[in-house]
Every structure is written in C-alpha cells, then in structure tokens.
Design an enzyme around this catalytic site. Structure first.
Site, PDB file in Angstrom:
ATOM      1  N   PRO A 125       0.843  -1.200   0.000  1.00  0.00           N
ATOM      2  CA  PRO A 125       0.000   0.000   0.000  1.00  0.00           C
ATOM      3  C   PRO A 125       0.877   1.248   0.000  1.00  0.00           C
ATOM      4  CG  PRO A 125      -0.674  -1.547   1.711  1.00  0.00           C
ATOM      5  CD  PRO A 125       0.647  -2.018   1.194  1.00  0.00           C
ATOM      6  N   CYS A 126       0.415   2.319  -0.631  1.00  0.00           N
ATOM      7  CA  CYS A 126       1.268   3.506  -0.761  1.00  0.00           C
ATOM      8  C   CYS A 126       0.537   4.803  -0.412  1.00  0.00           C
ATOM      9  CB  CYS A 126       1.815   3.595  -2.182  1.00  0.00           C
ATOM     10  SG  CYS A 126       0.524   3.747  -3.435  1.00  0.00           S
ATOM     11  N   GLN A 127      -0.628   4.713   0.228  1.00  0.00           N
ATOM     12  CA  GLN A 127      -1.397   5.939   0.451  1.00  0.00           C
ATOM     13  C   GLN A 127      -0.834   6.798   1.563  1.00  0.00           C
ATOM     14  OE1 GLN A 127      -2.281   2.861   1.164  1.00  0.00           O
ATOM     15  NE2 GLN A 127      -3.856   2.694   2.732  1.00  0.00           N
ATOM     16  N   GLY A 128       0.145   6.290   2.334  1.00  0.00           N
ATOM     17  CA  GLY A 128       0.602   7.015   3.506  1.00  0.00           C
ATOM     18  C   GLY A 128       1.824   7.874   3.305  1.00  0.00           C
TER      19      GLY A 128
ATOM     20  N   MET B 181       2.422  10.645  -7.629  1.00  0.00           N
ATOM     21  CA  MET B 181       2.254  11.047  -6.232  1.00  0.00           C
ATOM     22  C   MET B 181       3.374  11.992  -5.811  1.00  0.00           C
ATOM     23  SD  MET B 181       1.025   7.512  -4.382  1.00  0.00           S
ATOM     24  CE  MET B 181       1.020   8.284  -2.767  1.00  0.00           C
TER      25      MET B 181
END
Length: 413
Positions: free
Chosen positions: A175-178, A221
């Site tokens: 996951p990379c949303q943080g 991002m």
C-alpha cells in the site's frame, strides 16, 4: 516493396514454419520477423521470411533485436528482454520466490507458471487466505505484517523451505497511500508502516531480486517524489533498481491494466523488464475470454453465479454504452466491458463490479477471474462479494508470469 512482391498472411507464415499464429505474431512484434502493415493487418514478404529462417538456423542466440517499449509516464532507463520464445515452453529451474501482501495468489500463480518454486506467502485477508490454501501447496502466513511475531514466522518459514539457499525473488504489492511531504522531504504516516515492514523483511531475507508492484498513479504522487523515495530506499539496501509501467494486455491478459513494476537485484545483474508480446491490434478480447460462459449454467463450485437484478436495473444496465459507467460520479465502478476489445480494468469498488457487454447484468466471479487471466481450475473461496474483492485486487497471473520470465532470462545471461 514493388507490386510483384509476394505478401504472406500470418496464417501462411505459420503454415510454412509449422508454428502457431501466436508464435508468428511474437516474431513480428519482437522485430525478429519483418512485416508490412497494410490496412491494419500484418503482411510478410517472402524475402523477409527467408531471412528470418536463415537467421534462426545460423544465429539462434542473436540478441541485438530492437524491441519497441510500451509507453510510460516517465522517460525510464529500462532494459527490455524478449520472453516470447519461452512463453509456451517454460522450464522448471531451481529458482525460488516468496510473496508479501499475496492476496489470493495472482503473483504466486504467475511465478509458478514461469517455473519458479514458490516457498511462502503472507497476507492478513482471511478469505484470500482460504483461496490461497485451496490453490497452492506451499505455506501461507496469515496475519498482520506489522507485528514482529508475524514477520518472524514468515522469515523463518522461508528460510526453512530454502534449506540454506538464497531466495531468488521476493515480491509484493505494498500500500502507498501514507506518503506526504514535510518541506522538500517525503515522509510516511502510520498508514504507510506496511511499506517499511516490507523493507525490513527485504533487509533480513536478502533476496537476490525484488519485484514491487503498484498502481500507475504512484508515479505522479507528490510529483514523482514518492517513486524516487522508494527507489532510493531499496538502493540503500544494496540493490540496483529499474522501474516502468507495464500493460497487462501486452502479455495475453484480456484486460488493459497498467501497473508500475519495480525490479531490483543485488547480484550485479542488469535488471530486465519483459518486452511486450502482443500489439494492441492483437490483444485478447473480452469476447474471446468469456464469450463461452454466456452458455454455461450457474455453478457455485466453478465461481460462476449470475447476479439477480431487478427488471428496472436490467434495463438500465442494457443502456450503458461499452466503456462507460452506470453512474457519472463513479467512473471506475459499474463500467461496461468492451466486447471486441481487451476489457477495461477489472475492479470491485464497494459492490460495483464491471457490467457484462451483451447481457444486462454484472459479470460473475469466474468471468472476472478469466479477465484477470486466472485459469479455470483456480477456485476462489469466501462469500461472492469477498471473492470479487480478491480478484479485483489481484496481480494478473500472466503479467506476473511475464515478469518472472524476464528474471529467468536475466539469470541465464
């Protein structure tokens, strides 16, 4: 080319070479067999075929083939390798792989198809674990990767299976949303601890290769700084890193699904990404992938059970144009797959799955699985909604196979 030049169709060339039409298309796309495109269809001159035959007889190991890379969102420094010759003739070698955030096992299945020995997977999703155990014989560690005891169990299981040998590949779609910014520095918030846990496991296991998969949007991002940080973090562990975007449809997946693929190694090799095998006019279509399932009766054991819609909903679904969504505000869910093209990206978005192109309903679990390139003997467990989540989140096995074959080619050299 003069008017008297004899032009051969794909099927003519296949007959002359005694190979499949699929193989001929690979030769053309890799640049080994020269062709002319007339009216959108490939035609091969007899002289070009003769040259191809001679080159194959006297220089079968030739490597200076120009391979056209797929379009990327950045100008990437990438080494493309032709995997087409080994696609249908994969040999099982003494190569090993393990998978973090493995889900139902799309990456594991692809590496298995490429001849790797999968030794272990790790994920927290209960129903995905049920599916994984149904389809694989190697261990699965089910639990929270952020907990030390879970990491230790995975690491120890991998080492036990390897019996003192090195792990060839460790893969994972983290996951990379943080990620966020602090001044000019990329920082991680608590949601991103999973990424740091993956780095910790890499540091402890020291695999020869790392494959990291993520959504294409990662590249934009924080204006590319997130991708740069990931590259730097992996390099700090002693790895050389290359990254680009791959389109699953280029590798026989009947779906246009683009993913960022990081490939890294610590053994001094040149990282290679798989060159596309198919051109866009040769993609596997939705019709080719799931057309026969229209006549197949509902069968829960085969994961093929049609959703029962109201008459009003059927009417609304029938009116949705191909490639469009039922709801203007939710363009990524309830989207109708094109029938005579590769499917749009397969997703499960809070109950909103893709709409069948010719029937007024959403597609079934088995149809989703086909469009993700899972074989029919791969059975999904859990409730129907959980099965759809598993498939929507999965790495297409044939994309994983292509990546695995590119690593095999790297090791052969």
């Amino acid at each position: 080319m003069d008017n008297n030049t004899q032009l051969l169709r794909i099927e003519d060339v296949a007959t002359k070479l005694n190979v499949s039409q699929k193989s001929v298309r690979r030769y053309i796309h890799s640049g080994k067999l020269l062709s002319n495109k007339i009216g959108g269809v490939h035609r091969v001159e007899e002289s070009a075929l003769e040259y191809f035959v001679q080159k194959s007889l006297f220089a079968p190991e030739i490597e200076d083939i120009e391979i056209i890379p797929p379009k990327s969102t950045k100008t990437d420094s990438i080494n493309w390798v032709d995997i087409s010759d080994e696609w249908d003739n994969t040999q099982k070698l003494d190569l090993t792989s393990a998978d973090l955030f493995c889900g139902a096992g799309g990456m594991a299945k692809g590496f298995e198809m490429a001849g790797f020995n999968q030794v272990c997977g790790l994920d927290w999703f209960k129903e995905a674990g049920m599916t994984y155990r149904e389809n694989f014989s190697h261990p699965l560690i089910e639990g929270d990767i952020t907990k030390r005891e879970v990491k230790d169990k995975f690491i120890n299981t991998v080492k036990e299976k390897l019996k003192g040998k090195n792990l060839t590949v460790l893969s994972g779609g983290f996951p990379c949303q943080g990620f966020s910014m602090s001044g000019n520095r990329v920082v991680e918030d608590p949601r991103n601890s999973l990424y740091k846990d993956m780095l910790e496991i890499i540091k402890e296991l020291q695999p020869e290769f790392i494959v990291a998969e993520n959504v294409k949007g990662l590249r934009s991002m924080l204006k590319g700084k997130v991708e740069d940080k990931i590259r730097t973090d992996i390099e700090s562990l002693g790895y050389k890193v290359n990254v680009t975007v791959l389109n699953s449809a280029d590798y026989y997946v009947p779906q246009k699904r683009e993913r960022v693929i990081f490939i890294a190694n610590r053994i001094g090799k040149k990282n290679q990404h798989p060159a596309p095998i198919l051109e866009s006019d040769s993609y596997i279509t939705t019709k080719e992938a799931i057309g026969d399932l229209v006549k197949v009766k509902d069968n829960p054991k085969f994961n093929h059970v049609r959703t029962k819609h109201s008459d009003d909903m059927k009417e609304r679904l029938a009116k949705v144009p191909e490639g469009k969504s039922l709801y203007d505000k939710y363009s990524d869910s309830w989207k109708k797959c094109p029938w005579n093209e590769a499917s749009c990206t397969i997703k499960e978005n809070h109950g909103g799955v893709n709409i069948h192109p010719i029937e007024p309903r959403v597609i079934t679990v088995r149809e989703m699985a086909r469009l993700q390139s899972f074989p029919d003997d791969f059975i999904f467990k859990g409730t129907k909604s959980k099965q759809m989540v598993q498939i929507g989140n999965a790495v297409p096995p044939l994309l994983a196979k292509a990546i695995a074959l590119s690593i095999k080619q790297t090791l052969k050299k």
